[in-house]
Scaffold this motif. Structure first.
Motif, PDB file in Angstrom:
ATOM      1  N   THR A   1      -3.511  -4.126  -3.023  1.00 55.74           N
ATOM      2  CA  THR A   1      -2.486  -3.766  -2.038  1.00 55.74           C
ATOM      3  C   THR A   1      -2.659  -4.570  -0.761  1.00 55.74           C
ATOM      4  OG1 THR A   1      -3.776  -2.001  -1.010  1.00 55.74           O
ATOM      5  CG2 THR A   1      -2.461  -1.414  -2.931  1.00 55.74           C
ATOM      6  N   ASP A   2      -1.605  -4.524   0.077  1.00 58.30           N
ATOM      7  CA  ASP A   2      -1.603  -5.314   1.303  1.00 58.30           C
ATOM      8  C   ASP A   2      -2.141  -4.546   2.508  1.00 58.30           C
ATOM      9  OD1 ASP A   2       0.436  -3.510   1.662  1.00 58.30           O
ATOM     10  OD2 ASP A   2       1.990  -4.994   2.053  1.00 58.30           O
TER      11      ASP A   2
ATOM     12  N   ARG B   1       1.286   2.544  -3.456  1.00 58.98           N
ATOM     13  CA  ARG B   1       0.065   2.626  -4.257  1.00 58.98           C
ATOM     14  C   ARG B   1       0.076   3.803  -5.217  1.00 58.98           C
ATOM     15  NH1 ARG B   1      -4.584   5.533  -4.061  1.00 58.98           N
ATOM     16  NH2 ARG B   1      -4.044   6.476  -2.065  1.00 58.98           N
TER      17      ARG B   1
ATOM     18  N   THR C   1      -8.925  -8.550   2.890  1.00 54.50           N
ATOM     19  CA  THR C   1     -10.356  -8.778   2.668  1.00 54.50           C
ATOM     20  C   THR C   1     -10.574  -9.869   1.625  1.00 54.50           C
ATOM     21  OG1 THR C   1     -10.824  -6.473   3.194  1.00 54.50           O
ATOM     22  CG2 THR C   1     -12.526  -7.686   1.999  1.00 54.50           C
TER      23      THR C   1
ATOM     24  N   ASP D   1      -8.350  -4.961  -1.593  1.00 58.16           N
ATOM     25  CA  ASP D   1      -7.525  -5.127  -0.408  1.00 58.16           C
ATOM     26  C   ASP D   1      -7.191  -6.606  -0.202  1.00 58.16           C
ATOM     27  OD1 ASP D   1      -8.416  -5.814   2.831  1.00 58.16           O
ATOM     28  OD2 ASP D   1      -6.526  -4.819   2.365  1.00 58.16           O
TER      29      ASP D   1
ATOM     30  N   SER E   1       0.824  -1.209   0.000  1.00 59.35           N
ATOM     31  CA  SER E   1       0.000   0.000   0.000  1.00 59.35           C
ATOM     32  C   SER E   1       0.859   1.259   0.000  1.00 59.35           C
ATOM     33  CB  SER E   1      -0.939   0.002   1.210  1.00 59.35           C
ATOM     34  OG  SER E   1      -0.207  -0.133   2.418  1.00 59.35           O
TER      35      SER E   1
ATOM     36  N   PHE F   1      -5.745  -2.038   3.844  1.00 56.14           N
ATOM     37  CA  PHE F   1      -7.112  -1.660   3.475  1.00 56.14           C
ATOM     38  C   PHE F   1      -7.181  -0.199   3.046  1.00 56.14           C
ATOM     39  CE2 PHE F   1     -11.274   0.113   4.409  1.00 56.14           C
ATOM     40  CZ  PHE F   1     -12.063  -0.727   3.640  1.00 56.14           C
ATOM     41  N   GLU F   2      -7.731   0.027   1.877  1.00 51.03           N
ATOM     42  CA  GLU F   2      -7.944   1.387   1.389  1.00 51.03           C
ATOM     43  C   GLU F   2      -9.263   1.415   0.627  1.00 51.03           C
ATOM     44  OE1 GLU F   2      -4.477   3.402  -0.360  1.00 51.03           O
ATOM     45  OE2 GLU F   2      -3.368   1.601   0.145  1.00 51.03           O
TER      46      GLU F   2
END
Length: 512
Positions: free
Chosen positions: A134-135, A116, A146, A143, A113, A137-138
């Motif tokens: 990405t590794d 990013r 998730t 994610d 992330s 949460f955004e």
């Protein structure tokens, strides 16, 4: 001899391990660990979500993650989903990443992330609609965590072990990196013919991985061979002698793969401290670059642990030859061809086989051979002739078939018509007590064409005697092989597999 039962689709292997060893540790890093049951669930969930996000069979997925459990999950999930995993070094520049994403036509990218924004900008500049995962949460971004915890319906594991499943880029030591297309069958054949029968890798082993996962050697021995044999592994994010020392003090580990520089630095540190930290380790294996015979002997004498040397290349799904455990080994040799693999040494000019003891180019044929260089049919045709892969590496064989790698065709230094193999000079220099690492390169000379120059890393700059080093070389080498200059450097630039980046070293040389 060959453990054919280990060759199976990735999903089948993971389901089997989840059934037989549900609570057993599969992979661990400094942040988290997964059991085989968890690994099966996470990779299946992520694979199903990749398909939901639009991944189609045969599409490429770049893996730009550090050495972590997440790296392994991303790679295995990609293959289970029918995609093609494209490992990329976490240290890649934007230019290097752009080349691989474009050349492989990647539809997805796994990344940290923290990178990013720069990767999004890079993809936008390339005009690509690549999906970024990405590794962390955004919002509005796929994610990793998730996705590994969410199961999509109607998912079927890809079971084709003969399709291209990995594109691993060569180190680019002699030009633009080439993407080597490999199948799950070719990779696991090396497990079945080398790591299981020769090194004895099994479910009883706990592996300390010092290797960068984006490299073919690590992908083979430290990812696919781990799951195939149901072993357990701790993944070092980056090798450091101090961290390896801490881990080995626990007495957990039984098996340690590495490149020659890892074993060189580790031995030097332990000789200084007097600690013999490998009491629980039954075996170490070295590949990726030439292991000097002197280092092999010194390592085994100090630790009383076998260090088996082997020779491998990306184009053969890694291993070509390997030394077997026991006393029947030749110092400095990379061992015997793997069972089921055919090796010849030929004259590079005529293609005729050379006699025992004569240097020739190593060519090989077997089930572990690459399918092609991705998008490079002409390069593929040059490399594979009538089923034989021409490695470009030079070697000698003794009467018993033990092979010793002597260098590369393109790295030979020709001094006044005399051929000099850098590896021979490097091994001689490394015998000197003051040197911890070195590399020899050819530089232009007005009269002789080329002369060898040695870049050396000192154990200590205090009281270094260059004249003593010159005498050391003259006592052991023909006059024309003795380096013209010795340059002290802080480190030798190397690839993830330990190969010397001679081009980079040559570019950094000061003017004579």
């Amino acid at each position: 001899m060959i453990h054919f039962e280990l060759i199976a689709p990735v999903g089948e292997i993971l389901r089997r391990n989840a059934r037989l060893y549900p609570e057993k540790l599969a992979f661990e890093d400094k942040s988290r660990a997964v059991s085989y049951e968890q690994l099966n669930v996470e990779t299946e969930n992520l694979a199903s979500q990749l398909v939901t996000l639009g991944l189609q069979k045969g599409q490429k997925v770049a893996i730009l993650l550090p050495n972590t459990v997440n790296w392994v999950v991303a790679c295995l999930a990609t293959v289970r989903a029918g995609g093609v995993a494209v490992p990329v070094s976490i240290d890649s520049t934007d230019a290097e990443l752009s080349y691989r994403v474009t050349d492989a036509d990647c539809a997805f990218v796994f990344a940290q992330s923290a990178r990013r924004q720069s990767i999004e900008a890079l993809l936008q500049n390339l005009g690509r609609s690549t999906v970024l995962i990405t590794d962390g949460f955004e919002r509005n971004l796929a994610d990793f965590t998730t996705l590994t915890q969410t199961r999509a319906s109607d998912f079927d594991d890809d079971s084709d072990i003969d399709r291209p499943a990995y594109i691993v880029y060569t180190s680019g030591t002699t030009g633009q990196p080439k993407g080597v297309s490999l199948s799950t069958r070719s990779m696991l054949w090396v497990t079945a013919a080398c790591w299981a029968p020769i090194a004895g890798l099994s479910h009883k082993d706990v592996v300390l991985n010092t290797l960068p996962l984006y490299h073919s050697y690590a992908l083979n021995v430290a990812v696919l061979s781990i799951i195939a044999t149901a072993a357990s592994e701790y993944i070092m994010e980056k090798f450091s002698t101090s961290h390896a020392t801490e881990l080995l003090r626990t007495g957990r580990f039984t098996f340690m793969p590495g490149v020659p520089t890892v074993f060189h630095y580790f031995l030097s540190a332990c000789q200084t401290s007097g600690e013999k930290l490998l009491s629980s380790v039954r075996l170490c294996v070295s590949a990726g670059a030439i292991l000097p015979g002197s280092l092999n002997t010194d390592f085994e004498e100090f630790f009383d642990v076998p260090l088996l040397d082997g020779y491998g290349i990306t184009e053969t799904s890694t291993m070509v030859t390997m030394n077997w455990p026991g006393k029947w080994r030749v110092p400095g040799s990379c061992g015997l061809p793997l069972p089921g693999l055919t090796v010849r040494l030929v004259d590079p000019k005529t293609g005729a086989d050379v006699p025992f003891g004569t240097e020739g180019e190593l060519i090989c044929k077997g089930p572990n051979l690459m399918q092609a260089y991705h998008n490079k049919p002409q390069e593929t045709q040059k490399a594979i002739v009538e089923g034989w892969y021409h490695t470009g590496d030079l070697a000698r064989s003794d009467a018993n078939g033990f092979l010793t790698i002597t260098g590369r065709l393109k790295e030979l230094i020709i001094r006044g018509g005399q051929n000099i193999a850098p590896a021979e000079v490097e091994e001689t220099i490394l015998l000197h007590h003051a040197i911890i690492d070195c590399a020899v390169i050819g530089v232009p000379h007005a009269m002789l064409g080329e002369v060898p120059v040695a870049c050396i890393v000192l154990k200590s700059a205090v009281n270094f005697d260059e004249e003593a080093l010159i005498r050391h070389c003259r006592d052991r080498l023909s006059v024309y092989k003795v380096p013209d200059r010795f340059l002290i450097v802080s480190e030798i630039p190397r690839t993830g597999s330990g190969k010397i980046l001679r081009v980079k070293l040559r570019e950094s040389l000061p003017a004579a």
